[in-house]
Design a protein around this motif. Structure first.
Motif, mmCIF file in Angstrom:
data_model
loop_
_atom_site.group_PDB
_atom_site.id
_atom_site.type_symbol
_atom_site.label_atom_id
_atom_site.label_comp_id
_atom_site.label_asym_id
_atom_site.label_seq_id
_atom_site.Cartn_x
_atom_site.Cartn_y
_atom_site.Cartn_z
ATOM 1 N N LYS A 24 0.874 -1.189 -0.136
ATOM 2 C CA LYS A 24 -0.073 -0.063 -0.003
ATOM 3 C C LYS A 24 0.796 1.202 -0.020
ATOM 4 C CE LYS A 24 -0.339 0.033 5.071
ATOM 5 N NZ LYS A 24 -1.178 -0.181 6.079
ATOM 6 N N ASN A 25 2.097 1.302 0.429
ATOM 7 C CA ASN A 25 3.021 2.320 0.512
ATOM 8 C C ASN A 25 3.776 2.420 -1.006
ATOM 9 O OD1 ASN A 25 2.309 2.902 3.273
ATOM 10 N ND2 ASN A 25 3.441 1.291 3.797
ATOM 11 N N ARG A 380 4.562 -3.616 10.247
ATOM 12 C CA ARG A 380 5.564 -2.906 10.960
ATOM 13 C C ARG A 380 4.940 -2.367 12.284
ATOM 14 N NH1 ARG A 380 10.270 0.187 9.267
ATOM 15 N NH2 ARG A 380 10.472 2.196 10.576
ATOM 16 N N ILE A 381 5.672 -2.492 13.447
ATOM 17 C CA ILE A 381 5.205 -1.994 14.736
ATOM 18 C C ILE A 381 6.131 -1.108 15.139
ATOM 19 C CG2 ILE A 381 4.437 -2.537 16.918
ATOM 20 C CD1 ILE A 381 3.497 -5.232 16.050
ATOM 21 N N ASP A 443 8.548 11.530 3.807
ATOM 22 C CA ASP A 443 7.724 10.546 2.971
ATOM 23 C C ASP A 443 8.206 9.116 3.618
ATOM 24 O OD1 ASP A 443 5.913 9.437 1.449
ATOM 25 O OD2 ASP A 443 6.971 9.665 -0.095
ATOM 26 N N LEU A 444 8.500 8.898 4.908
ATOM 27 C CA LEU A 444 8.731 7.596 5.281
ATOM 28 C C LEU A 444 7.762 6.611 5.263
ATOM 29 C CD1 LEU A 444 11.224 8.747 8.330
ATOM 30 C CD2 LEU A 444 11.932 8.169 5.897
ATOM 31 N N VAL A 445 7.959 5.225 5.288
ATOM 32 C CA VAL A 445 6.998 4.355 5.481
ATOM 33 C C VAL A 445 6.395 4.402 6.957
ATOM 34 C CG1 VAL A 445 6.432 1.885 5.416
ATOM 35 C CG2 VAL A 445 8.343 2.571 3.707
ATOM 36 N N PRO A 446 5.093 4.673 7.004
ATOM 37 C CA PRO A 446 4.417 4.737 8.557
ATOM 38 C C PRO A 446 4.384 3.364 8.961
ATOM 39 C CG PRO A 446 2.843 5.075 6.665
ATOM 40 C CD PRO A 446 4.312 4.829 6.109
ATOM 41 N N PRO A 447 4.333 3.095 10.238
ATOM 42 C CA PRO A 447 4.077 1.994 10.763
ATOM 43 C C PRO A 447 2.535 1.503 10.647
ATOM 44 C CG PRO A 447 4.229 3.576 12.712
ATOM 45 C CD PRO A 447 4.316 4.324 11.286
ATOM 46 N N ASP A 448 2.229 0.076 10.898
ATOM 47 C CA ASP A 448 0.766 -0.211 10.751
ATOM 48 C C ASP A 448 0.176 -0.013 12.359
ATOM 49 O OD1 ASP A 448 0.803 -1.355 7.836
ATOM 50 O OD2 ASP A 448 2.289 -2.594 8.837
ATOM 51 N N LEU A 449 1.080 -0.062 13.254
ATOM 52 C CA LEU A 449 0.626 0.012 14.408
ATOM 53 C C LEU A 449 1.628 0.755 15.388
ATOM 54 C CD1 LEU A 449 -1.226 -0.908 16.846
ATOM 55 C CD2 LEU A 449 0.095 -2.910 16.989
ATOM 56 N N ILE A 450 1.327 1.571 16.333
ATOM 57 C CA ILE A 450 2.360 2.122 17.243
ATOM 58 C C ILE A 450 1.870 1.579 18.800
ATOM 59 C CG2 ILE A 450 2.672 4.480 18.470
ATOM 60 C CD1 ILE A 450 1.980 5.792 15.762
ATOM 61 N N VAL A 451 2.910 1.271 19.268
ATOM 62 C CA VAL A 451 2.671 0.693 20.458
ATOM 63 C C VAL A 451 3.401 1.633 21.573
ATOM 64 C CG1 VAL A 451 3.229 -1.326 22.339
ATOM 65 C CG2 VAL A 451 2.494 -1.649 19.974
ATOM 66 N N ILE A 452 2.682 2.308 22.748
ATOM 67 C CA ILE A 452 3.458 3.092 23.730
ATOM 68 C C ILE A 452 3.397 2.184 25.026
ATOM 69 C CG2 ILE A 452 2.739 5.004 25.368
ATOM 70 C CD1 ILE A 452 3.004 5.650 22.130
ATOM 71 N N ASP A 453 4.645 2.106 25.605
ATOM 72 C CA ASP A 453 4.760 1.537 26.801
ATOM 73 C C ASP A 453 4.452 2.413 27.875
ATOM 74 O OD1 ASP A 453 5.643 0.037 29.051
ATOM 75 O OD2 ASP A 453 7.966 0.066 28.505
ATOM 76 N N GLY A 454 3.164 2.442 28.410
ATOM 77 C CA GLY A 454 2.455 3.132 29.430
ATOM 78 C C GLY A 454 1.113 3.176 29.352
ATOM 79 N N GLY A 455 0.430 3.760 30.109
ATOM 80 C CA GLY A 455 -1.157 3.620 30.375
ATOM 81 C C GLY A 455 -1.786 4.696 29.317
ATOM 82 N N GLN A 456 -3.146 4.955 30.020
ATOM 83 C CA GLN A 456 -4.148 5.428 29.330
ATOM 84 C C GLN A 456 -3.793 7.270 29.013
ATOM 85 O OE1 GLN A 456 -8.026 5.455 31.030
ATOM 86 N NE2 GLN A 456 -8.775 7.243 29.936
ATOM 87 N N GLY A 457 -2.872 7.715 29.842
ATOM 88 C CA GLY A 457 -2.687 9.081 29.629
ATOM 89 C C GLY A 457 -1.525 9.153 28.557
ATOM 90 N N GLN A 458 -0.545 8.403 28.573
ATOM 91 C CA GLN A 458 0.585 8.435 27.448
ATOM 92 C C GLN A 458 -0.107 8.084 26.161
ATOM 93 O OE1 GLN A 458 0.866 6.810 30.327
ATOM 94 N NE2 GLN A 458 3.218 7.144 31.198
#
Length: 592
Positions: A24-25, A380-381, A443-458
């Motif tokens: 898709k990219n 990609r994550i 114009d970099l390849v974006p991730p399919d998912l971002i994961v934050i090591d943290g809770g609701q606030g982050q």
């Protein structure tokens, strides 16, 4: 199948050529070749496939094709396209490790070296050997027999090896002008398998030493003869003509291919190379691609002969490697090819279960995670974590997992620039803004998912930046730890909710690996920054000591205690003036 693909499938010619699948990219994810482009490319979008091929097809949103005059021309084009673009679904077709060689250098005092690079420098190269252990075993034996140069001392200064009679590269030795040239010829003959003369010479020396009652020396010669005999046993004689050959065999099962390469040097089978990988094309075609990459990528010394299985296109192999190519029908050579095929089958059967488990841990895990979150498979994550102690030296780190595996070349470190004090939310906001502004800008390849090591606030802060401010439609999830600092809950959705995951599932183990890895990476970076800042701050205020001189002290002495213990002369040797060196010592004595 989208409309673009549907339309292009109708236009495919029945000619040989290469096809290029894109995601898709617009990134090239697979390059293949075909004798008939129409039949081959259509086969991807019709009928059922195994898991790994389904994963490839699910990512294809467009394709291109290049028509060639012949199948061989398509093969050569495919290898060049793979080398240029490095598609992720082709990457397992090539084995990028380089093999070690033994080299006799062309110098006044020649040396024996282990090298993985073959250069046109006048040296003599022997190999390749299957691993550095095999090459080192032979080199250690040769070092004991032949007194080549083994040190870096100038000729007039003797070394340790001189005293044990293993180095004569010194002026005190008074060797003849052609001494080393003759010795190089003897070593070359030994490495070519012509070791009878060396064995005869060692036997005579052993007998002479025994006659002269020098039993320790005689025992040393005996040990050398035993070492040569052991080496001979490991190098099984396979042919009487003493030729160098590479023997190929392959076997396929359940979408996986195993290729075995036997290295026959001077008629001796010195070892084999084993490679296992999934294939997406016809087996014989992917085998040809592998052979092409084998000789192109490794700087591999081309042997006198290459032996291949009977079902492989001989002319295609000849186009890939400039040497004699044979498909033996009988005799010893046929037995060698059959042996390579048999070993390929055994290796594939032995390792197939492990490979399936590995695929389940990676490809299966990301597919299942995508299903649970109701998003496309997250190939990609990108995962983030902040680190600071009471707000000091705040940093953040990003790790990247591609197809369920860490992609360390894509890892990034961030020093927090705009935040003072322990504000985790503000730090997350800065890093999200810096990272994904760059994704848009370059114009970099974006991730399919971002994961934050943290809770609701982050997670909410990350959403506010990525989705609201930058307008990127990227799913964002949060990973919370329990009071024992273990992966506990996955947060996802709008509004955020806890996603139920089985603690024994592969997708949970994947998230656990991601969280552990980003935490490790962030903590390591924070320690480095904190250590450097601590060191620098203790030297602040020293008159005449600027950043470059601080860096020179840090690099050389490693710690403040070592600097304080150093003499003025030792500090001055780093290019620091006498007065500044005195200021450093006085300052440390007052502050440590």
């Amino acid at each position: 199948m989208n409309n673009i693909i549907q339309s292009k499938l109708e236009l495919l010619p029945s000619s040989p050529g290469c096809y290029i699948h894109k995601d898709k990219n617009g990134t090239i994810i697979y390059v293949g070749k075909a004798k008939n482009l129409r039949n081959r490319v259509r086969s991807y979008f019709r009928g059922s496939h195994d898991t790994k091929t389904e994963a490839l097809v699910s990512e294809i949103v467009d394709f291109e094709f290049i028509v060639t005059e012949s199948n061989i021309e398509a093969l050569l084009l495919e290898i060049n396209l793979i080398k240029e673009n490095k598609p992720k679904y082709n990457i397992m077709l090539k084995d990028d490790k380089s093999y070690p060689f033994i080299k006799i250098t062309q110098e006044t005092y020649p040396r024996l070296l282990i090298t993985r690079q073959v250069k046109k420098d006048g040296g003599q190269y022997f190999g390749p050997y299957p691993d550095v252990g095999a090459a080192n075993e032979i080199k250690r034996l040769l070092d004991r027999i032949f007194p080549f140069r083994k040190c870096t001392n100038p000729p007039e200064k003797v070394c340790f090896y001189y005293h044990i009679n293993q180095c004569k590269a010194h002026t005190i030795c008074h060797v003849a002008d052609d001494y080393f040239q003759k010795m190089a010829v003897e070593v070359a003959n030994f490495l070519k398998g012509q070791d009878d003369q060396i064995i005869h010479d060692l036997q005579e020396k052993m007998q002479q030493a025994a006659k002269e009652m020098e039993f320790e020396k005689a025992a040393e010669y005996r040990d050398l003869l035993q070492a040569i005999a052991t080496l001979r046993t490991k190098q099984r004689v396979m042919a009487k003509d003493l030729q160098n050959r590479d023997v190929f065999g392959y076997y396929v099962d359940k979408g996986w291919m195993c290729v075995q390469v036997f290295f026959v040097r001077q008629g001796k089978l010195i070892e084999r190379d084993v490679n296992l990988f999934p294939y997406y094309n016809d087996p014989d075609e992917d085998f040809l691609t592998y052979v092409g990459q084998f000789y192109q990528e490794k700087e591999h010394l081309v042997p006198n002969e290459v032996l291949i299985p009977a079902d492989i296109d001989e002319e295609a192999v000849k186009a890939l490697v400039s040497t004699k190519v044979l498909k033996p029908q009988r005799g010893e050579k046929k037995q060698l090819v059959n042996l390579a095929i048999k070993n390929a089958r055994v290796s594939l059967q032995q390792k197939f279960d492990l490979l399936e488990k590995s695929l389940e841990k990676t490809q299966g895990a990301i597919e299942q995670l995508g299903d649970i979150l109701q998003i496309p498979t997250p190939i990609r994550i990108e995962a983030f974590d902040n680190s600071n102690i009471m707000g000091t030296s705040p940093v953040s780190a990003m790790v990247v997992f591609v197809n369920g595996k860490p992609s360390k070349k894509d890892y990034r470190k961030y020093k927090i620039k705009t935040v003072e004090g322990p504000d985790d939310y503000a730090s997350m906001r800065e890093v999200m803004k810096r990272r994904y502004s760059r994704v848009l800008r370059e114009d970099l390849v974006p991730p399919d998912l971002i994961v934050i090591d943290g809770g609701q606030g982050q997670v909410n802060v990350a959403k506010a930046v990525v989705k609201d401010e930058l307008g990127l439609d990227i799913p964002i999830a949060g990973l919370q730890k329990n009071d024992r600092h273990q992966t506990h809950e996955l947060l996802f959705g709008d509004p955020l909710e806890v996603v139920e995951l089985s603690r024994n599932s592969q997708e949970f183990f994947l998230l656990q690996r991601i969280q552990d890895e980003v935490h490790r990476f962030a903590i390591t970076f924070h320690r480095q920054v904190r250590s450097k800042n601590s060191f620098s701050s203790k030297l602040d205020g020293v008159e005449g000591l600027g950043p470059k001189r601080k860096q020179a002290l840090l690099k050389h002495f490693k710690s403040l205690a070592n600097i304080e213990a150093a003499s003025l002369e030792e500090i001055r040797k780093l290019g620091i003036p006498q007065k500044v060196a005195e200021n450093v010592q006085n300052h440390l004595k007052e502050n440590l």
